[in-house]
Design an enzyme around this catalytic site. Structure first.
Site, PDB file in Angstrom:
ATOM      1  N   GLY A 115       9.650  36.295   5.945  1.00 34.16           N
ATOM      2  CA  GLY A 115       9.529  34.948   5.382  1.00 34.16           C
ATOM      3  C   GLY A 115       9.044  34.890   3.946  1.00 34.16           C
ATOM      4  O   GLY A 115       9.390  33.979   3.206  1.00 34.16           O
ATOM      5  N   ASP A 122       0.075  28.692   9.407  1.00 33.41           N
ATOM      6  CA  ASP A 122       0.190  27.656  10.431  1.00 33.41           C
ATOM      7  C   ASP A 122      -1.102  27.673  11.257  1.00 33.41           C
ATOM      8  O   ASP A 122      -2.107  27.112  10.846  1.00 33.41           O
ATOM      9  CB  ASP A 122       1.450  27.966  11.242  1.00 33.41           C
ATOM     10  CG  ASP A 122       1.842  26.884  12.231  1.00 33.41           C
ATOM     11  OD1 ASP A 122       1.485  25.730  12.014  1.00 33.41           O
ATOM     12  OD2 ASP A 122       2.510  27.200  13.228  1.00 33.41           O
ATOM     13  N   LYS A 164       0.008  24.530   6.529  1.00 38.43           N
ATOM     14  CA  LYS A 164      -0.030  23.433   7.511  1.00 38.43           C
ATOM     15  C   LYS A 164      -1.460  23.339   7.998  1.00 38.43           C
ATOM     16  O   LYS A 164      -1.775  23.775   9.108  1.00 38.43           O
ATOM     17  CB  LYS A 164       0.867  23.789   8.710  1.00 38.43           C
ATOM     18  CG  LYS A 164       2.314  23.399   8.605  1.00 38.43           C
ATOM     19  CD  LYS A 164       2.970  23.559   9.977  1.00 38.43           C
ATOM     20  CE  LYS A 164       4.412  23.952   9.868  1.00 38.43           C
ATOM     21  NZ  LYS A 164       5.010  24.299  11.180  1.00 38.43           N
TER      22      LYS A 164
HETATM   23  P1  IMP Z   1       0.624  31.424  12.329  1.00 34.54           P
HETATM   24  O1  IMP Z   1       0.257  32.762  12.884  1.00 34.54           O
HETATM   25  O2  IMP Z   1       0.570  30.359  13.390  1.00 34.54           O
HETATM   26  O3  IMP Z   1      -0.193  31.045  11.116  1.00 34.54           O
HETATM   27  O4  IMP Z   1       2.158  31.462  11.962  1.00 34.54           O
HETATM   28  C1  IMP Z   1       2.591  31.992  10.773  1.00 34.54           C
HETATM   29  C2  IMP Z   1       4.051  32.410  10.855  1.00 34.54           C
HETATM   30  O5  IMP Z   1       4.793  31.544  11.700  1.00 34.54           O
HETATM   31  C3  IMP Z   1       4.683  32.326   9.499  1.00 34.54           C
HETATM   32  O6  IMP Z   1       4.604  33.552   8.812  1.00 34.54           O
HETATM   33  C4  IMP Z   1       6.103  31.915   9.810  1.00 34.54           C
HETATM   34  O7  IMP Z   1       6.905  33.070   9.983  1.00 34.54           O
HETATM   35  C5  IMP Z   1       6.019  31.172  11.115  1.00 34.54           C
HETATM   36  N1  IMP Z   1       6.049  29.706  10.953  1.00 34.54           N
HETATM   37  C6  IMP Z   1       5.030  28.837  11.093  1.00 34.54           C
HETATM   38  N2  IMP Z   1       5.414  27.576  10.894  1.00 34.54           N
HETATM   39  C7  IMP Z   1       6.721  27.631  10.588  1.00 34.54           C
HETATM   40  C8  IMP Z   1       7.719  26.638  10.254  1.00 34.54           C
HETATM   41  O8  IMP Z   1       7.459  25.418  10.165  1.00 34.54           O
HETATM   42  N3  IMP Z   1       8.971  27.098  10.015  1.00 34.54           N
HETATM   43  C9  IMP Z   1       9.315  28.414  10.082  1.00 34.54           C
HETATM   44  N4  IMP Z   1       8.426  29.369  10.378  1.00 34.54           N
HETATM   45  C10 IMP Z   1       7.142  28.987  10.637  1.00 34.54           C
END
Ligand code: IMP
Ligand code: MG
Length: 188
Positions: free
Chosen positions: A46, A106, A134
């Site tokens: 990403g 996220d 987010k």
């Molecule tokens: P976390 O571990 O919940 O912080 O998620 C982070 C990862 O989830 C990021 O590196 C993204 O690959 C994916 N991700 C989180 N939200 C989105 C979104 O809205 N669209 C696409 N990928 C997301």
């Protein structure tokens, strides 16, 4: 695969807006890291678009590295908290000033695991630069030094971010209309 227009809710951040903000971030990092030994670590996949645009806007000498972690699979919209390193760095990072370059934070679980792992390797400094944040969804508190945009709790795609591994190539950030997306996914 279907055309993204079939499930695009709205364009959240236009291409030009992204590029302007990334230029600001690059300039800021160039000032903050003057005289330091800077290494940008991109979290695949990403973060790739963001890394390549960001580094073009950093005017001081620096190195880049790549790392890959898996957070969740096709059809899932949130990370499980079980983060696995699938590609590790090739070089040691002690004595380096490291910036982790991420597409989006996220829940914070992914970046938190990566930070734990990397700080054990004793870099001179370590911080996070994310294009999107987010904040509402945060479950794990992590320090984020550079943020491109704080965004609402919506599933977004484009500019490196995927939906089920596609659409990373788009030059803007779009919001997925999840209802439409599930419908077009079923019908192919
Ligand atoms: P976390 O571990 O919940 O912080 O998620 C982070 C990862 O989830 C990021 O590196 C993204 O690959 C994916 N991700 C989180 N939200 C989105 C979104 O809205 N669209 C696409 N990928 C997301
Ligand atoms: Mg992803």
């Amino acid at each position: 695969m279907r055309d993204y227009r079939d499930f695009l809710g709205e364009v959240l951040i236009e291409k030009d807006q992204l590029q302007e903000r990334i230029a600001e971030l690059g300039a800021q990092i160039s000032r903050d890291y003057q005289g330091k030994n800077l290494l940008l670590i991109c979290i695949l996949r990403g973060g790739v678009m963001f890394l390549t645009d960001l580094m073009r806007n950093i005017s001081i000498p620096h190195m880049i590295e790549f790392m890959a972690v898996s957070s969740y699979g096709v059809g899932e919209r949130q990370s499980t908290g079980q983060v696995r390193i699938t590609l590790d760095l090739n070089t040691p990072i002690h004595d380096l000033d490291v910036i982790l370059v991420e597409d989006i934070v996220d829940s914070g679980r992914t970046i938190s695991s990566v930070l734990d792992l990397l700080s054990a390797r004793r870099p001179r400094s370590l911080c996070v630069c994310t294009l999107l944040d987010k904040v509402e969804r945060r479950e794990v508190q992590i320090p984020v030094k550079y943020v491109g945009y704080t965004i609402p709790n919506k599933f977004v795609f484009g500019y490196g971010l995927d939906i089920d591994d596609y659409y990373r190539n788009l030059p803007f950030i779009g919001v997925v209309d999840l209802e439409k997306y599930e419908m077009v996914r079923k019908t192919g």
